[in-house]
Structures are given as structure tokens and as C-alpha cells.
Design an enzyme around this catalytic site. Structure first.
Site, mmCIF file in Angstrom:
data_model
loop_
_atom_site.group_PDB
_atom_site.id
_atom_site.type_symbol
_atom_site.label_atom_id
_atom_site.label_comp_id
_atom_site.label_asym_id
_atom_site.label_seq_id
_atom_site.Cartn_x
_atom_site.Cartn_y
_atom_site.Cartn_z
ATOM 1 C CG HIS A 108 -2.070 -0.591 1.223
ATOM 2 N ND1 HIS A 108 -1.793 -2.361 2.530
ATOM 3 C CD2 HIS A 108 -2.964 -0.908 0.366
ATOM 4 C CE1 HIS A 108 -2.969 -2.965 1.667
ATOM 5 N NE2 HIS A 108 -3.597 -2.039 0.689
ATOM 6 C CD GLN A 142 -9.987 -3.951 -7.245
ATOM 7 O OE1 GLN A 142 -10.564 -4.515 -6.460
ATOM 8 N NE2 GLN A 142 -8.716 -3.610 -6.216
#
Length: 283
Positions: free
Chosen positions: A41, A158
Site C-alpha cells: 500500500h 480489478q
């Protein structure tokens, strides 16, 4: 000491904070997350800082992309640690709505997705998933109105679905895919890796090794069917329950038959014990 980010939890607070960020026409990047932040992240945050003047990180565990039997209730939630990590990266704003803010009473509108990007793969095993993802990401784009949005390539299907949605709906957001960040042994970083037992953690990198071997066979001229069968055997022999290992066109995600149909992306999903892992590699 790093400067703590502004935290917005309501739409009026978000709008005020965004007005402050956009003074002097500053560009804004959005990094959507579900929290439980790791170095993968943070690599997205660093890329966002290179692509825009201001960075917004959303932290929202989205219930609509979990099926009833999945891990919404137990999904890791590490708010204090997440804020500390984002402060260390000098993130400007954290958008942390609750479920009632994102899905108020009477909420009845959802974004549907179709086409080759959604055919098979995750949609076969999680048919609820991409509708939930498209809806929440569409809302985040409309709420934050970023110039760019950064997504990790580990969730490759995604990434393709979100890119298609942003283009199809003229949302004015440039979607950027960031490279997958891996542990030293090749395991793709994931918030769900904390579910692995020590023994399973030793086995988990086999998933990446099997994809690399499959890619090697494809490059050597083997058919997709033969190469995928060899890779699948490596995965199941290691103790995984394999959901899929497929070769798809890297842009359209249409199925391919050989290296000649490229560019190719290998995509895999498998369960090790109770933990479901996904990954992908370019060929």
C-alpha cells in the site's frame, strides 16, 4: 515528527478538506484501500506523490464486495497503525467513512460491469465482487474527484475493471496500475497474509514460483494448455486448493492459446488452508 494527516469521516468534512487541498489548482491523487496497510500500500502512496501535488487515501472496508461466507467481520482492521504509516508518508488527507455514510438507508443504485474483463476468473468464484468494487470505487471517484487514482497490479482483474469503468462512465480519472510488491521469497504482499500459519507461510511462495515456471514454458513455445497444466500441478502438489490458473490477454483479459496471442498475463487464485491468495505475472 511527521505532520498528521487530516482525517475526514463525513461528506461535508471531506468537501471542506478537499477545497483546502485544491487551492492554487493543486492536482489530487486518490489511493483507495481497505486499511490493514503494508509496504505494498505504501508503494502506492509513494507513486501517488509522484503523480500529483496532494494525496488522499481512503480507508474503508467495503461490505458489498464480501459474500456472506467471506471474511468481512474478521478482515484486519489496524486504524492506529494505518494512520501512523500514512503520517510517515506525509499523506494529506485520509477519507474514513463508515458504512452508513457510504450506503445510507434506502441506497438502491449499483454499478454493473460486463465484457471480457469480468468473464471468469474472480467473477466465477465471487460473482458479487466486481459489482461491489465498481460501485464503491465509482462513489469514491465522485466524492474525491481525483485527477489520478492508484491501484495495485496484484488485483489485476480489478485494475482492468476499474480502468474500464472510469473510461466508460467519463469519470475524468486517470487510473494507474502500480507494480506488485513482494516479500523477499516472492509472495505478493497482502493484508490477508496475516491469516497464514507459519507452516503455510513457508509454502505460500510456491504460487509465485509456479507462475514463473508457467511463464517460462509459454515463452519456450508450449501451448497455454500444456503450460497451465504444469503450473497447476506445482500448485496442487504443494497443498493448495486451486481455483484457477489462466492465461489472459494483458489488456482485454480475453483467453489466449499461446505466446503468439500476447501480451499475456497469468492470473491465479488458490486456497491454502482457509486463506485465499491471488497473484499474477506478466509473460
Amino acid at each position: 515528527m511527521p505532520r498528521p494527516p487530516v482525517v475526514a469521516r463525513t461528506l461535508p468534512a471531506l468537501r471542506r478538506a478537499l477545497d483546502d487541498l485544491r487551492r492554487r489548482n493543486a492536482t489530487v491523487a486518490l489511493v483507495p484501500t481497505m486499511g490493514a496497510l503494508h509496504d505494498g500500500h505504501l508503494s502506492l502512496v509513494r507513486l501517488a506523490k509522484r503523480r500529483a501535488a496532494k494525496v488522499v487515501v481512503s480507508v474503508f472496508v467495503n461490505p458489498t464486495q464480501f459474500a456472506p461466507h467471506e471474511d468481512f467481520g474478521s478482515y484486519p482492521r489496524t486504524w492506529k497503525a494505518d494512520v501512523a504509516k500514512l503520517a510517515a508518508e506525509n499523506v494529506d488527507l485520509i477519507w474514513n467513512p463508515d458504512v452508513k455514510t457510504m450506503y445510507p438507508e434506502g441506497f438502491a443504485t449499483r454499478i454493473g460491469v460486463d465484457g471480457p474483463a469480468i468473464a471468469g476468473l474472480e467473477d466465477r468464484f465471487r460473482p458479487h465482487f466486481f459489482g461491489g468494487v465498481a460501485t464503491v470505487v465509482g462513489k469514491l471517484f465522485l466524492q474525491v474527484r481525483p485527477d489520478v487514482a492508484i491501484f495495485g497490479s496484484k488485483d489485476f482483474q480489478q485494475l482492468r475493471v476499474v480502468t474500464r469503468m472510469a473510461a466508460d462512465l467519463d469519470l475524468g480519472v486517470k487510473v494507474i496500475g502500480a507494480p506488485t510488491i513482494r516479500e523477499r521469497d516472492g509472495l505478493a504482499m497482502s493484508s490477508r497474509n496475516v491469516y497464514l500459519t507459519p507452516e503455510q507461510r513457508q509454502v505460500a511462495p510456491t504460487l509465485y514460483r509456479a507462475m514463473k515456471e508457467t511463464a517460462k514454458l509459454l515463452k519456450a513455445g508450449r501451448s497455454a494448455e500444456a503450460a497451465l497444466a504444469a503450473g497447476a500441478k506445482m500448485i496442487t502438489d504443494a497443498g493448495f486448493a486451486l481455483d484457477y490458473l489462466e492465461a489472459r490477454h494483458a489488456e482485454s483479459l480475453a483467453p489466449v492459446g499461446s505466446i503468439k496471442d500476447g501480451p499475456i498475463r497469468l492470473l491465479v487464485a488458490a486456497k491454502l488452508g482457509n486463506t485465499r491468495l491471488i497473484d499474477n505475472v506478466a509473460v
